[in-house]
Design a protein around this motif. Structure first.
Motif, PDB file in Angstrom:
ATOM      1  N   SER A   1       0.840  -1.192   0.000  1.00 15.32           N
ATOM      2  CA  SER A   1       0.000   0.000   0.000  1.00 15.32           C
ATOM      3  C   SER A   1       0.878   1.246   0.000  1.00 15.32           C
ATOM      4  CB  SER A   1      -0.920   0.011   1.223  1.00 15.32           C
ATOM      5  OG  SER A   1      -0.156   0.008   2.424  1.00 15.32           O
ATOM      6  N   VAL A   2       0.422   2.277  -0.665  1.00 15.40           N
ATOM      7  CA  VAL A   2       1.146   3.546  -0.709  1.00 15.40           C
ATOM      8  C   VAL A   2       0.785   4.345   0.537  1.00 15.40           C
ATOM      9  CG1 VAL A   2       1.516   5.697  -1.960  1.00 15.40           C
ATOM     10  CG2 VAL A   2       1.215   3.548  -3.222  1.00 15.40           C
ATOM     11  N   LEU A   3       1.795   4.655   1.349  1.00 13.86           N
ATOM     12  CA  LEU A   3       1.563   5.417   2.571  1.00 13.86           C
ATOM     13  C   LEU A   3       1.556   6.911   2.318  1.00 13.86           C
ATOM     14  CD1 LEU A   3       3.723   3.517   5.228  1.00 13.86           C
ATOM     15  CD2 LEU A   3       1.264   3.353   4.842  1.00 13.86           C
ATOM     16  N   SER A   4       2.517   7.367   1.520  1.00 13.56           N
ATOM     17  CA  SER A   4       2.629   8.808   1.304  1.00 13.56           C
ATOM     18  C   SER A   4       3.532   9.101   0.122  1.00 13.56           C
ATOM     19  CB  SER A   4       3.179   9.505   2.556  1.00 13.56           C
ATOM     20  OG  SER A   4       4.507   9.070   2.818  1.00 13.56           O
TER      21      SER A   4
ATOM     22  N   LEU B   1       6.529  11.326  -0.301  1.00  9.46           N
ATOM     23  CA  LEU B   1       7.436  12.071   0.575  1.00  9.46           C
ATOM     24  C   LEU B   1       7.829  13.404  -0.039  1.00  9.46           C
ATOM     25  CD1 LEU B   1       9.691   9.077   1.669  1.00  9.46           C
ATOM     26  CD2 LEU B   1       7.839  10.142   2.967  1.00  9.46           C
ATOM     27  N   LYS B   2       8.007  13.388  -1.335  1.00  5.81           N
ATOM     28  CA  LYS B   2       8.255  14.592  -2.124  1.00  5.81           C
ATOM     29  C   LYS B   2       7.975  14.221  -3.569  1.00  5.81           C
ATOM     30  CE  LYS B   2      13.258  13.653  -2.238  1.00  5.81           C
ATOM     31  NZ  LYS B   2      14.591  14.203  -1.908  1.00  5.81           N
ATOM     32  N   PRO B   3       7.926  15.146  -4.471  1.00  5.35           N
ATOM     33  CA  PRO B   3       7.575  14.798  -5.850  1.00  5.35           C
ATOM     34  C   PRO B   3       8.443  13.668  -6.403  1.00  5.35           C
ATOM     35  CG  PRO B   3       7.541  17.169  -5.582  1.00  5.35           C
ATOM     36  CD  PRO B   3       8.080  16.608  -4.300  1.00  5.35           C
ATOM     37  N   GLY B   4       7.782  12.601  -6.847  1.00  2.02           N
ATOM     38  CA  GLY B   4       8.495  11.469  -7.446  1.00  2.02           C
ATOM     39  C   GLY B   4       9.037  10.469  -6.467  1.00  2.02           C
ATOM     40  N   VAL B   5       8.776  10.647  -5.155  1.00  2.77           N
ATOM     41  CA  VAL B   5       9.281   9.721  -4.130  1.00  2.77           C
ATOM     42  C   VAL B   5       8.100   9.239  -3.288  1.00  2.77           C
ATOM     43  CG1 VAL B   5      10.853   9.373  -2.198  1.00  2.77           C
ATOM     44  CG2 VAL B   5      11.500  10.920  -4.066  1.00  2.77           C
ATOM     45  N   PHE B   6       7.833   7.950  -3.357  1.00  2.00           N
ATOM     46  CA  PHE B   6       6.700   7.371  -2.647  1.00  2.00           C
ATOM     47  C   PHE B   6       7.185   6.382  -1.592  1.00  2.00           C
ATOM     48  CE2 PHE B   6       4.760   8.908  -6.483  1.00  2.00           C
ATOM     49  CZ  PHE B   6       3.481   9.299  -6.093  1.00  2.00           C
ATOM     50  N   LEU B   7       6.460   6.326  -0.488  1.00  2.00           N
ATOM     51  CA  LEU B   7       6.729   5.371   0.586  1.00  2.00           C
ATOM     52  C   LEU B   7       5.618   4.333   0.590  1.00  2.00           C
ATOM     53  CD1 LEU B   7       8.562   4.700   3.049  1.00  2.00           C
ATOM     54  CD2 LEU B   7       6.905   5.942   4.440  1.00  2.00           C
TER      55      LEU B   7
ATOM     56  N   GLY C   1       8.215   9.878   9.487  1.00  2.00           N
ATOM     57  CA  GLY C   1       7.505   9.137   8.467  1.00  2.00           C
ATOM     58  C   GLY C   1       8.331   8.751   7.258  1.00  2.00           C
ATOM     59  N   THR C   2       9.638   9.028   7.286  1.00  2.00           N
ATOM     60  CA  THR C   2      10.507   8.627   6.189  1.00  2.00           C
ATOM     61  C   THR C   2      11.126   7.259   6.472  1.00  2.00           C
ATOM     62  OG1 THR C   2      12.387   9.781   7.197  1.00  2.00           O
ATOM     63  CG2 THR C   2      11.057  11.008   5.594  1.00  2.00           C
ATOM     64  N   LEU C   3      11.692   6.667   5.440  1.00  2.00           N
ATOM     65  CA  LEU C   3      12.254   5.324   5.561  1.00  2.00           C
ATOM     66  C   LEU C   3      13.472   5.315   6.481  1.00  2.00           C
ATOM     67  CD1 LEU C   3      12.069   2.383   4.255  1.00  2.00           C
ATOM     68  CD2 LEU C   3      13.985   3.139   2.837  1.00  2.00           C
ATOM     69  N   ASN C   4      13.521   4.332   7.368  1.00  2.00           N
ATOM     70  CA  ASN C   4      14.702   4.084   8.193  1.00  2.00           C
ATOM     71  C   ASN C   4      15.308   2.746   7.751  1.00  2.00           C
ATOM     72  OD1 ASN C   4      16.637   3.483  10.097  1.00  2.00           O
ATOM     73  ND2 ASN C   4      15.310   3.732  11.873  1.00  2.00           N
TER      74      ASN C   4
END
Length: 850
Positions: A324-327, A329-335, A371-374
């Protein structure tokens, strides 16, 4: 009482159903027996093996009526088998009234290539291109190919193939196998496994093409600095440039045969896979697919070990789920979120891509607070600092400069739709960061593992324990990739310590016969020139953990005997065991990894050493080596007595006390005193454990054996740190390496605390192979009716058939049901201290609740 016929079902050869690729000249056969009659038993059997289906063709072996109860590990004893020969076999059994049952359904097995000469001119080949000066530079992986013409239709065809480090074969553009990451990791100087594939339906009359893509794998590792340089892989592993070997045997419709083998007539070209490393990842440039200039392959002359049939379950995709797409993060970057932590890969689909569009996938078990990748708990070797750019590695590759964050790169060809997935890496992750996209990506997460069959099921009335069981099984599967690893990302090594702590938990949950047999062989191959055994198998340069890690070598042999009746491994590797045990003293090493309270070496490690000597005595007696058995018995006795003199009372830690109760051979007075001290320490810690990898396992067993399963249940169901419940409350979907939450160092997918699952089966369900069991023929049923539970259901699928126990508390009564397969007997231990002998069949018992 009237007897009923026995029906043989679930026929196996070398633990597999209808296997392709067997290289034992006397393959071992097994079968289960079904009947509706309690107390039935096999008194004789007959095996019939032929060259054709339905009993047709020539008879290879007719055993005749063989008196005996053997239904597992029955060695083929017919005509000599040839390479590639297919054998069809069936069996029937006589019951206790000496009445024959019906013939079973037919099963088959097929031999591999049994001698080097059977490879008939096939040679190892490689790319003549030299390695780049900078090992971190792009180094396109080779794609080997051969075209050939078939004049007629194909009746049958077998492809025998392998590559170092990994390979993927294709026949006319189709991969004939759903396995991946082949061959299994071994010490390539000792042996290299190959796969036998049925490619009959993929070949056609006329022009055909055979291709083999080869990855670096463990054969061509990067100079990563791990743990201060101790596991600098190119220095410790046998290495070389990627290579492959293959033989394709074809029988045409008119009975004529045609063969294709790897040699210098093959071509090789750069594939679209531009870079591959087990830890860092892959770079795939779709623009280069099919465009590499072909050149002539050359022979790979560096020596490697003999080719052997792959003996273990292949690694496969075992489950899929859409992330599932959470967010954004910035244009062109999905978490993205896979929903659970696991091991595997991602299949990414994008629409309307542009040529050269760069997609970067980064993986992690956790998210940062923002909320960013660790990604840090999955970084290889815990080397965290330094330059973040993979391709800027210094020429001095001894320096720990680059953190090996899990990252894959895909370069698009440009199309209305493109799909990407990795070929030769697996990841440990829950979360996925995708950058370089113009719209929400579609990502299918493919969970991967060795394709071991599920063997056990457990459930109970306490939801937390059911959650722990689910999380444990997911953790176990995440760490089965040709070895039993400690984590699927940061290390990926086959550590013996984790095996010692969890081997019975793995055995209860999955059919581990073939994989554990392979791991025993790995340990024998890992023996050092002085006879010592290292911490991991295959050997990667680590040898500091002490006796508890190579203890996996005798322990797995002992357990494979009890669970599956495996004896050939004992015969093959006894000399290695004897040399190791005679050359070590077991005094130095890790005592209880990740314990909250440490314990001294001298109060723990000698007990593991003594237990190794006791196992060696047992194995020596099995082989008829009575002199050796006496030597090991004396060693165990003197070591244990020395411990008892040094420690009339074990040091005041839970682990030291649990070690003493488990292996200290205490007299009744000392045992009771030690037990009371352990219970007091648990009370002092409000029922929590302070133990680590071994102490936790030993406490479960010792407390339950000595009548205090309630204390074990108390710490098993805790929900505050340290506990399994705290992990789950903290969001864990796989087990942690560390009792406390870690966001930087410790793995979140680590099996060692999965020893609790063995307690579920062995003590709550009560299913235990007896100490002297051979293939689970003798069972001790010791269910613990703890007050916190009203119902428990456990089952284990043994090589002889399913074993089931269920109990339910209703008021002041306990209703217990047991099911045993033919070939097993059991002793049921009841709450009032009495026992009841049980034969095969279904049984019900009602007793007063304790």
């Amino acid at each position: 009482m009237q007897s009923t016929a026995l029906t043989a079902v679930n026929l196996r050869c070398e633990y597999r159903s209808n296997p392709l690729g067997i290289d034992s000249l006397a393959p071992r056969l097994s079968w289960e027996l079904r009947t509706s009659q309690n107390g039935e038993r096999q008194t004789a059997y007959q095996v019939l093996a032929t060259t054709s289906k339905d009993g047709g063709g020539s008879v290879l072996w007719d055993s005749g009526r063989v008196v005996g109860s053997d239904s597992i590990q029955v060695a083929y004893a017919g005509k000599k088998l040839a390479s590639g020969q297919r054998v069809f076999w069936r069996v029937r059994a006589w019951n206790k009234a000496d009445q024959p049952g019906p013939w079973s359904r037919e099963a088959s097995f097929e031999m591999g290539l049994l001698t080097p000469s059977d490879w008939s001119g096939a040679q190892w080949i490689r790319d003549p291109k030299p390695a780049p000066e900078n090992p971190y530079a792009d180094d396109p992986l080779p794609l080997f190919g051969k075209s050939f013409v078939l004049p007629r239709a194909v009746r049958s065809a077998r492809l025998f193939v392998t590559g170092l480090g990994y390979f993927e074969a294709s026949v006319n553009g189709t991969n004939p196998s759903d396995a991946t990451l082949e061959p299994g990791w071994t010490n390539y100087e000792k042996r290299v496994y190959y796969r036998t594939l049925d490619v009959t339906k993929l070949l056609k009359r006329g022009e055909n093409a055979l291709e083999v893509l080869v990855g670096n794998g463990w054969w061509h590792p990067l100079p990563l600095v791990m743990f201060g340089g101790a596991a600098f892989l190119p220095k410790t592993l046998p290495t070389g440039r990627p290579r492959c070997i293959a033989k394709l045997e074809i029988e045409l419709s008119d009975g004529t045969k045609q063969t294709v083998v790897t040699d210098t007539s093959w071509s090789v070209r750069d594939s679209a896979l531009r870079f591959q490393n087990n830890y860092i990842g892959e770079v795939w440039d779709a623009r280069e697919a099919g465009k590499g200039l072909a050149r002539q392959a050359v022979l790979a002359t560096e020596p490697v070990g003999p080719l052997q049939c792959e003996p273990q379950p292949p690694i496969k995709v075992i489950g899929t789920r859409r992330a599932s797409v959470l967010s954004e993060l910035k244009p062109g970057v999905f978490l993205l979120d896979a929903g659970v932590n696991q091991a595997g890969r991602v299949r990414l689909t994008l629409k309307n891509t542009k040529p050269g569009q760069k997609l970067v996938l980064r993986y992690g078990e956790l998210l940062h607070k923002d909320g960013t990748l660790n990604p840090m708990t999955g970084v290889c070797g815990q080397i965290k600092g330094g330059n973040k750019e993979r391709h800027s590695a210094p020429k001095d590759s001894e320096r720990p400069h680059i953190p090996a964050i899990q990252e894959d790169v895909f370069l698009c060809a440009g199309a209305a739709e493109e799909t990407f997935q990795t070929h030769f890496v697996f990841r440990g992750f829950r979360y996925l960061e995708v950058s370089g996209v113009t719209e929400k990506p579609t990502a299918l997460v493919q969970s991967m593992a060795a394709s071991v069959e599920s063997a056990g099921e457990f459930s109970c009335s306490e939801p937390l324990l059911n959650q722990i069981q689910e999380v444990t099984r997911r953790t176990f599967l995440s760490n089965l990739f040709s070895v039993q690893s400690d984590c699927p990302h940061r290390e990926k090594f086959g550590y013996g310590g984790d095996i010692v702590a969890t081997r019975d938990a793995f055995l209860y949950n999955f059919d581990m016969a073939a994989l554990y047999a392979k791991i025993v062989t790995d340990y024998a191959d890992a023996a050092r020139p002085d006879g010592s055994l290292p911490d991991t198998a295959p050997y990667v340069g680590l040898q500091y953990c002490g006796v508890g890690w190579p203890m996996a070598f005798p322990l797995l042999q002992t357990e494979l005997l009890r669970y599956y009746g495996e004896t050939r491994l004992i015969e093959a590797h006894y000399a290695t065991l004897a040399r190791w045990l005679a050359g070590t003293d077991g005094k130095k090493g890790l005592t209880d990894h990740e314990a909250r309270v440490g314990s001294p070496e001298e109060a723990t490690l000698p007990l593991l050493y003594a237990e190794c000597a006791r196992m060696a005595e047992k194995l020596a007696l099995l082989l008829g080596k009575r002199g050796d058995a006496a030597k090991w018995r004396t060693l165990a006795k003197t070591t244990t007595e020395a411990y008892q003199r040094a420690f009339p009372d074990a040091p005041p830690t839970q682990a030291a006390l649990a070690y003493a109760l488990e292996y200290g051979k205490l007299d009744s007075t000392a045992e009771q005193r030690t037990l009371e001290r352990l219970l007091a320490d648990l009370r002092a810690h409000e029922g929590h454990v302070t133990t680590g990898i071994y102490g936790t396992k030993f406490m479960f067993d010792a407390l339950s054996r000595l009548g205090h399963a309630e204390a074990a249940y108390t710490f098993a169901t805790k929900k505050t740190v340290p506990s399994w419940g705290a992990m789950i409350a903290g969001g864990a979907t796989t087990l942690w390496e560390h009792w406390e939450f870690s966001d930087n160092t410790f793995s979140h997918n680590h099996p060692m605390f999965g020893s609790i699952s063995a307690w579920f089966f062995a003590w709550l369900g009560g299913i235990q192979p007896a100490h002297d069991a051979i293939g689970f023929d003798k069972i001790e049923l010791r269910p613990q009716f703890v007050a916190g539970l009203t119902q428990v259901k456990a089952s284990y699928k043994s090589l002889r058939g399913p074993i089931k126990v269920e109990w339910r508390r209703t008021g002041a009564k306990l209703a217990l049901s047991v099911e045993l397969p033919v070939g097993c007997t059991a002793t049921l231990h009841l709450p009032d201290g009495t026992t009841k002998a049980l034969e095969s069949g279904k049984h019900s018992v009602v007793v007063a609740a304790p």
